[in-house]
Motif scaffolding. Sequence first.
Motif, mmCIF file in Angstrom:
data_model
loop_
_atom_site.group_PDB
_atom_site.id
_atom_site.type_symbol
_atom_site.label_atom_id
_atom_site.label_comp_id
_atom_site.label_asym_id
_atom_site.label_seq_id
_atom_site.Cartn_x
_atom_site.Cartn_y
_atom_site.Cartn_z
ATOM 1 N N ARG A 13 18.206 36.556 16.029
ATOM 2 C CA ARG A 13 19.317 37.464 15.685
ATOM 3 C C ARG A 13 18.663 36.402 14.321
ATOM 4 N NH1 ARG A 13 22.953 35.318 17.895
ATOM 5 N NH2 ARG A 13 22.563 34.422 19.204
ATOM 6 N N LEU A 14 18.129 35.844 14.557
ATOM 7 C CA LEU A 14 17.766 34.849 12.220
ATOM 8 C C LEU A 14 17.759 36.373 10.706
ATOM 9 C CD1 LEU A 14 16.999 32.035 11.821
ATOM 10 C CD2 LEU A 14 14.666 32.606 11.769
ATOM 11 N N GLN A 15 18.559 35.966 10.757
ATOM 12 C CA GLN A 15 18.817 37.176 9.839
ATOM 13 C C GLN A 15 18.561 35.734 8.092
ATOM 14 O OE1 GLN A 15 22.716 38.253 9.061
ATOM 15 N NE2 GLN A 15 22.314 40.136 9.873
ATOM 16 N N ALA A 16 18.648 34.409 7.997
ATOM 17 C CA ALA A 16 17.987 34.010 7.336
ATOM 18 C C ALA A 16 18.286 33.311 6.697
ATOM 19 C CB ALA A 16 19.369 34.528 5.768
ATOM 20 N N VAL A 17 17.397 32.696 5.893
ATOM 21 C CA VAL A 17 17.245 30.852 5.679
ATOM 22 C C VAL A 17 16.697 30.551 4.632
ATOM 23 C CG1 VAL A 17 15.246 29.175 5.999
ATOM 24 C CG2 VAL A 17 15.123 30.772 7.464
ATOM 25 N N ASP A 18 18.210 29.588 4.478
ATOM 26 C CA ASP A 18 17.903 28.702 3.166
ATOM 27 C C ASP A 18 17.805 27.779 3.071
ATOM 28 O OD1 ASP A 18 20.142 31.400 3.025
ATOM 29 O OD2 ASP A 18 21.803 30.151 2.707
ATOM 30 N N GLY A 64 21.638 8.228 -23.530
ATOM 31 C CA GLY A 64 20.182 7.775 -24.297
ATOM 32 C C GLY A 64 19.293 7.113 -23.220
ATOM 33 N N ARG A 65 19.718 6.543 -22.762
ATOM 34 C CA ARG A 65 18.502 4.816 -21.570
ATOM 35 C C ARG A 65 17.722 6.023 -21.027
ATOM 36 N NH1 ARG A 65 19.108 1.821 -17.585
ATOM 37 N NH2 ARG A 65 18.644 -0.573 -18.492
ATOM 38 N N PRO A 66 16.728 5.747 -21.147
ATOM 39 C CA PRO A 66 15.688 5.706 -20.152
ATOM 40 C C PRO A 66 16.208 5.943 -19.007
ATOM 41 C CG PRO A 66 15.129 4.956 -21.947
ATOM 42 C CD PRO A 66 15.986 4.680 -22.230
ATOM 43 N N SER A 67 15.879 6.499 -18.285
ATOM 44 C CA SER A 67 16.055 6.147 -16.104
ATOM 45 C C SER A 67 15.190 6.679 -15.866
ATOM 46 C CB SER A 67 17.355 6.676 -15.964
ATOM 47 O OG SER A 67 17.851 6.215 -14.512
ATOM 48 N N SER A 68 13.850 6.243 -15.182
ATOM 49 C CA SER A 68 13.145 6.749 -13.777
ATOM 50 C C SER A 68 14.140 6.925 -12.144
ATOM 51 C CB SER A 68 11.691 6.305 -13.929
ATOM 52 O OG SER A 68 12.155 4.875 -13.383
ATOM 53 N N ASP A 69 15.072 6.585 -12.231
ATOM 54 C CA ASP A 69 15.872 6.612 -10.683
ATOM 55 C C ASP A 69 15.941 7.947 -10.915
ATOM 56 O OD1 ASP A 69 17.302 5.551 -8.746
ATOM 57 O OD2 ASP A 69 18.769 4.472 -9.587
ATOM 58 N N VAL A 70 15.190 8.819 -10.713
ATOM 59 C CA VAL A 70 15.644 9.754 -9.886
ATOM 60 C C VAL A 70 16.612 10.456 -8.150
ATOM 61 C CG1 VAL A 70 14.467 12.257 -8.945
ATOM 62 C CG2 VAL A 70 13.325 10.809 -10.460
ATOM 63 N N VAL A 71 17.412 11.360 -9.158
ATOM 64 C CA VAL A 71 18.268 11.065 -7.137
ATOM 65 C C VAL A 71 18.903 12.005 -6.595
ATOM 66 C CG1 VAL A 71 20.081 8.765 -8.187
ATOM 67 C CG2 VAL A 71 20.298 10.891 -8.834
ATOM 68 N N SER A 72 18.152 13.188 -7.340
ATOM 69 C CA SER A 72 18.135 14.282 -6.898
ATOM 70 C C SER A 72 17.320 15.273 -7.825
ATOM 71 C CB SER A 72 19.150 15.312 -6.816
ATOM 72 O OG SER A 72 18.984 16.172 -8.153
ATOM 73 N N GLY A 73 16.216 16.318 -6.886
ATOM 74 C CA GLY A 73 15.056 17.192 -7.534
ATOM 75 C C GLY A 73 13.892 17.046 -6.596
ATOM 76 N N THR A 74 13.839 15.927 -6.000
ATOM 77 C CA THR A 74 12.892 16.021 -4.798
ATOM 78 C C THR A 74 12.979 16.679 -3.260
ATOM 79 O OG1 THR A 74 13.751 13.656 -4.069
ATOM 80 C CG2 THR A 74 11.987 13.880 -6.074
ATOM 81 N N GLU A 75 13.395 16.966 -2.907
ATOM 82 C CA GLU A 75 14.499 17.054 -2.176
ATOM 83 C C GLU A 75 13.834 18.432 -1.854
ATOM 84 O OE1 GLU A 75 16.047 17.242 -4.749
ATOM 85 O OE2 GLU A 75 17.705 17.047 -4.033
ATOM 86 N N LEU A 76 13.846 19.206 -0.385
ATOM 87 C CA LEU A 76 12.368 20.569 -0.153
ATOM 88 C C LEU A 76 13.101 20.451 1.757
ATOM 89 C CD1 LEU A 76 11.092 22.814 -0.750
ATOM 90 C CD2 LEU A 76 8.474 21.119 1.145
ATOM 91 N N LEU A 77 14.399 20.944 1.479
ATOM 92 C CA LEU A 77 15.060 20.953 3.333
ATOM 93 C C LEU A 77 15.348 22.124 3.277
ATOM 94 C CD1 LEU A 77 18.351 20.836 2.409
ATOM 95 C CD2 LEU A 77 17.252 18.431 1.309
ATOM 96 N N ILE A 78 15.475 22.596 4.797
ATOM 97 C CA ILE A 78 16.455 23.753 5.454
ATOM 98 C C ILE A 78 17.628 23.837 5.337
ATOM 99 C CG2 ILE A 78 16.965 25.420 7.283
ATOM 100 C CD1 ILE A 78 14.158 24.125 8.248
ATOM 101 N N HIS A 79 18.677 24.708 4.327
ATOM 102 C CA HIS A 79 19.995 24.095 3.903
ATOM 103 C C HIS A 79 20.812 24.963 4.676
ATOM 104 C CE1 HIS A 79 23.626 23.960 1.463
ATOM 105 N NE2 HIS A 79 23.888 25.248 0.576
ATOM 106 N N ARG A 80 20.603 26.075 5.019
ATOM 107 C CA ARG A 80 21.409 26.443 5.844
ATOM 108 C C ARG A 80 20.806 27.766 7.039
ATOM 109 N NH1 ARG A 80 25.539 29.217 2.654
ATOM 110 N NH2 ARG A 80 26.567 26.559 1.590
ATOM 111 N N ILE A 81 20.941 28.150 8.089
ATOM 112 C CA ILE A 81 20.646 29.229 8.632
ATOM 113 C C ILE A 81 21.612 30.321 9.187
ATOM 114 C CG2 ILE A 81 19.217 29.614 11.145
ATOM 115 C CD1 ILE A 81 17.899 27.384 9.058
ATOM 116 N N HIS A 82 21.487 31.536 9.093
ATOM 117 C CA HIS A 82 21.653 33.014 9.586
ATOM 118 C C HIS A 82 21.391 33.195 10.075
ATOM 119 C CE1 HIS A 82 24.123 32.272 5.156
ATOM 120 N NE2 HIS A 82 22.649 31.740 4.711
ATOM 121 N N PHE A 83 22.782 33.580 10.985
ATOM 122 C CA PHE A 83 22.071 34.442 12.635
ATOM 123 C C PHE A 83 22.939 35.604 12.223
ATOM 124 C CE2 PHE A 83 21.145 30.089 14.120
ATOM 125 C CZ PHE A 83 19.808 30.429 14.445
#
Length: 121
Positions: free
Chosen positions: A25-30, A93-112
């Motif tokens: 019954r899997l309809q969609a994967v987010d 204007g201060r440079p920062s390499s402290d990345v707090v989001s943007g690297t994710e790759l995940l299953i967010h929600r499943i629809h049945f």
Amino acid sequence: MHEISLIRTVFNTLEAEFSPEELSRLQAVDLKVGLLSNVEPILLQNAFAAVTQSEGKYETTTLNIETVPIEVYCPVCDKNSPVKDYKFACSCGRPSSDVVSGTELLIHRIHFAEPASVRSA
Ligand SMILES: [Zn+2]
């Protein structure tokens, strides 16, 4: 191909988590895909179509991809700022390499879909 194995990983995760009856019954994967995750949404959609066709399952399932913007943390301002044009800097204007989001790759929600109504024989 990178995206094919990602899609197979998504299905393996779902198959470990849910019963075959539920998955029928899997309809969609987010999916949530960070802009830094090195994954092209269009390639992921193509891989999804290729895997569902070659395996003959989940053919009615939709893949929804939500891209997640890149944000860096600035300790001076104590806040996160969106990264524009790959300039890793806070809005102050201060440079920062402290990345707090943007690297994710995940299953967010499943629809049945709702279970089919049970009929007596
Ligand atoms: Zn700042």
